[in-house]
Scaffold this motif. Structure first.
Motif, PDB file in Angstrom:
ATOM      1  N   SER A 291       0.847  -1.188   0.000  1.00 48.86           N
ATOM      2  CA  SER A 291       0.000   0.000   0.000  1.00 48.86           C
ATOM      3  C   SER A 291       0.877   1.229   0.000  1.00 48.86           C
ATOM      4  N   ARG A 292       0.250   2.392   0.052  1.00 50.33           N
ATOM      5  CA  ARG A 292       1.019   3.632   0.041  1.00 50.33           C
ATOM      6  C   ARG A 292       1.851   3.783   1.302  1.00 50.33           C
ATOM      7  N   GLU A 293       1.315   3.330   2.443  1.00 53.68           N
ATOM      8  CA  GLU A 293       1.989   3.575   3.710  1.00 53.68           C
ATOM      9  C   GLU A 293       2.540   2.313   4.337  1.00 53.68           C
ATOM     10  N   PHE A 294       1.748   1.241   4.351  1.00 51.80           N
ATOM     11  CA  PHE A 294       2.164   0.000   4.990  1.00 51.80           C
ATOM     12  C   PHE A 294       1.988  -1.148   4.008  1.00 51.80           C
ATOM     13  N   PRO A 295       2.790  -2.183   4.127  1.00 50.39           N
ATOM     14  CA  PRO A 295       2.624  -3.349   3.253  1.00 50.39           C
ATOM     15  C   PRO A 295       1.412  -4.173   3.661  1.00 50.39           C
ATOM     16  N   ARG A 296       0.885  -4.939   2.724  1.00 50.71           N
ATOM     17  CA  ARG A 296      -0.206  -5.880   2.993  1.00 50.71           C
ATOM     18  C   ARG A 296       0.420  -7.244   3.214  1.00 50.71           C
ATOM     19  N   PRO A 331       2.560  -5.094  10.264  1.00 52.93           N
ATOM     20  CA  PRO A 331       2.427  -3.645  10.431  1.00 52.93           C
ATOM     21  C   PRO A 331       1.023  -3.122  10.179  1.00 52.93           C
ATOM     22  N   GLN A 332       0.284  -3.761   9.278  1.00 53.45           N
ATOM     23  CA  GLN A 332      -1.071  -3.291   8.988  1.00 53.45           C
ATOM     24  C   GLN A 332      -1.984  -3.456  10.192  1.00 53.45           C
ATOM     25  N   PRO A 443      10.269  -1.034  12.598  1.00 55.53           N
ATOM     26  CA  PRO A 443       9.666  -2.235  12.012  1.00 55.53           C
ATOM     27  C   PRO A 443       8.221  -2.072  11.552  1.00 55.53           C
ATOM     28  N   LEU A 444       7.546  -1.002  11.949  1.00 56.81           N
ATOM     29  CA  LEU A 444       6.138  -0.817  11.580  1.00 56.81           C
ATOM     30  C   LEU A 444       5.947   0.029  10.332  1.00 56.81           C
TER      31      LEU A 444
END
Length: 496
Positions: A291-296, A331-332, A443-444
């Motif tokens: 995603s734009r901010e965090f991975p899926r 992270p999500q 890590p997030l």
């Protein structure tokens, strides 16, 4: 055959001995655990038909090899004497002797003895002695509790899941407290992976021998609350960790001792791997949607939490406990999740706790000093803070910072600089308009922020240059005039 008269005489002699010697029984009332700083009264009860001679209280010290006299009562002179400090009062009763210990400390912990003596009825020169003992246990509540992230600061991994560990550190307690974790206020159910250790060493079990039913009852809530968070189901695929529903559990750790290229060769290792369950919850995902901010992350929304526990004795006799909670980070789902470490201890009326909110860095706020940099100044660009979510008070774990210059190297010639602050010494005019990038990550998540450096002309340096040019010109002029005079003098001499 014994005659009735002889039997009567025997009974009379036993009764006479009893009357002559007397009897004495001593007992000390049991004591509960005493919290450090409290006042405790130790009671010694005795029962006798004789005349009291003395009462002496002892504290057993040096591991039982010595005794310290703390109180004495002498019935002959009807006096009592305390061997404790002056502020320690004591009382004496007819059939009970008490010793009061105000504000007990760690050194008061140990064995106490009450010795009672009575006169022998047959002789005032003989004293019959009896004693009782009791152990006074002083307990100490924890002095501090904190939650930190292991291996921090650490970078952000966008395409590969990684394990994350929270460490709860409890210091100053006696005895060792019970430690457990909560997520969003709910107890987490954990899989124990290590035994308690008095030296703090690693005593982890073989992950292959761990069973699901071995989860710690004092640990933690089932993480099914994670399913209540917002998940994009169209981008989440089945993870290898979901093999749990087939009776197989993924475990933390790496490959076996032989490794993938061990003695049996890589081919046989691959065959064994295809027939067994992977032991690591850190999975290399073949396809990850970012995603734009965090991975899926392509993994289970109900991860396994692994619990480890160590304890060691500190120099003052208290215990230091470290409890570790490890899981495969998502992270999500884990961003802005509230984790708390709670401690139960007999000296506490309610649990002691420390809380942290996992938060990715977002929107670093940069400041530049001086605000208007001039040529030759030392410029400092510092990260002052971040934009935080409604439930976070700080970025946790601590982020790592990396500085780079867009389109070139930094002033010192390096490609990047690590740290919260970037220092540019004696900035030249050539840096005017340069763009600097600050990358903050944990890590997030990861985020970039740019700032442009504007370098103004320095009047003092310009004035200094002008004076230098003027002085140089005057020196040159004087040198030229002197040269001309010397030439003229030489020409005059030749004509003469």
């Amino acid at each position: 055959m014994t005659s009735p008269l002889t039997l009567c005489c025997l009974l009379l002699s036993v009764y006479t001995v009893s009357i002559t010697t007397g009897y004495l029984t001593v007992s000390i009332e049991p004591l509960p655990h005493v919290v450090i700083g409290d006042t405790v009264t130790v009671k010694c009860n005795f029962q006798t038909d004789g005349n009291l001679r003395e009462i002496v209280w002892f504290r057993v010290i040096e591991g039982g090899s010595a005794k310290q006299k703390i109180f004495t009562y002498d019935a002959m002179y009807n006096t009592s004497y305390s061997h404790l400090e002056d502020n320690r009062r004591q009382e004496d009763l007819v059939y009970q002797s008490t010793v009061r210990l105000p504000e007990v400390q760690m050194e008061d912990d140990g064995l106490y003895e009450c010795h009672v003596g009575i006169y022998d009825r047959n002789s005032r020169e003989k004293v019959i002695l009896a004693s009782g003992s009791i152990v006074l246990t002083v307990i100490v509540p924890p002095k501090s509790i904190s939650v930190v992230a292991a291996n921090s600061p650490a970078p952000f991994s966008r395409y590969e899941a990684q394990n994350f560990t929270l460490v709860c550190i409890v210091k100053g307690a006696k005895p060792a407290p019970m430690v457990y974790f909560k997520r969003d206020g709910e107890l987490i159910d954990v899989v124990p992976t290590a035994k308690s250790s008095s030296s703090g060493g690693d005593q982890s079990k073989d992950p292959g021998q761990e069973k699901l039913q071995g989860r710690s009852p004092a640990g933690l809530r089932s993480s099914q609350v994670l399913t209540s968070r917002d998940i994009d189901d169209t981008k989440v695929q089945k993870s290898l960790s979901l093999l749990e529903q087939e009776g197989k559990l993924a475990r933390l750790g790496q490959d076996g001792p032989d490794g993938p290229d061990g003695p049996d060769g890589p081919k046989q290792g691959q065959e064994q791997e295809s027939m067994s369950v992977p032991k690591s919850t850190t999975e290399v995902i073949p396809e990850t949607v970012v995603s734009r901010e965090f991975p899926r992350w392509v993994q289970s929304s109900d991860p396994l939490y692994y619990f480890q526990h160590w304890q060691q004795v500190a120099g003052d006799g208290t215990m230091e406990v470290r409890a570790m909670l490890t899981w495969s980070l998502n992270p999500q789902l884990d961003n802005e999740a509230l984790f708390s470490c709670e401690v139960n201890h007999p000296a506490l009326s309610m649990p002691m706790q420390a809380e942290v909110t996992l938060a990715a860095p977002r929107g670093p706020k940069l400041t530049m000093s001086p605000s208007k940099a001039k040529v030759g100044d030392t410029v400092r660009i510092t990260v002052q803070g971040f934009q935080l979510g409604p439930s976070a008070s700080e970025v946790f774990p601590e982020p790592m910072f990396t500085w780079t210059k867009v389109g070139g190297r930094l002033l010192d010639g390096s490609e990047e600089h690590d740290g919260r602050e970037l220092v540019l010494d004696r900035v030249p005019a050539e840096l005017n308009g340069s763009m600097f990038r600050c990358t903050a990550q944990n890590p997030l998540g990861s985020t970039d922020t740019h700032t442009r450096l504007i370098v103004f002309d320095n009047p003092r340096l310009r004035k200094g240059r002008e004076q230098f040019i003027a002085i140089d010109a005057a020196v040159s002029q004087r040198s030229l005039t002197l040269t001309s005079l010397l030439l003229l003098l030489s020409f005059t001499c030749e004509l003469t």
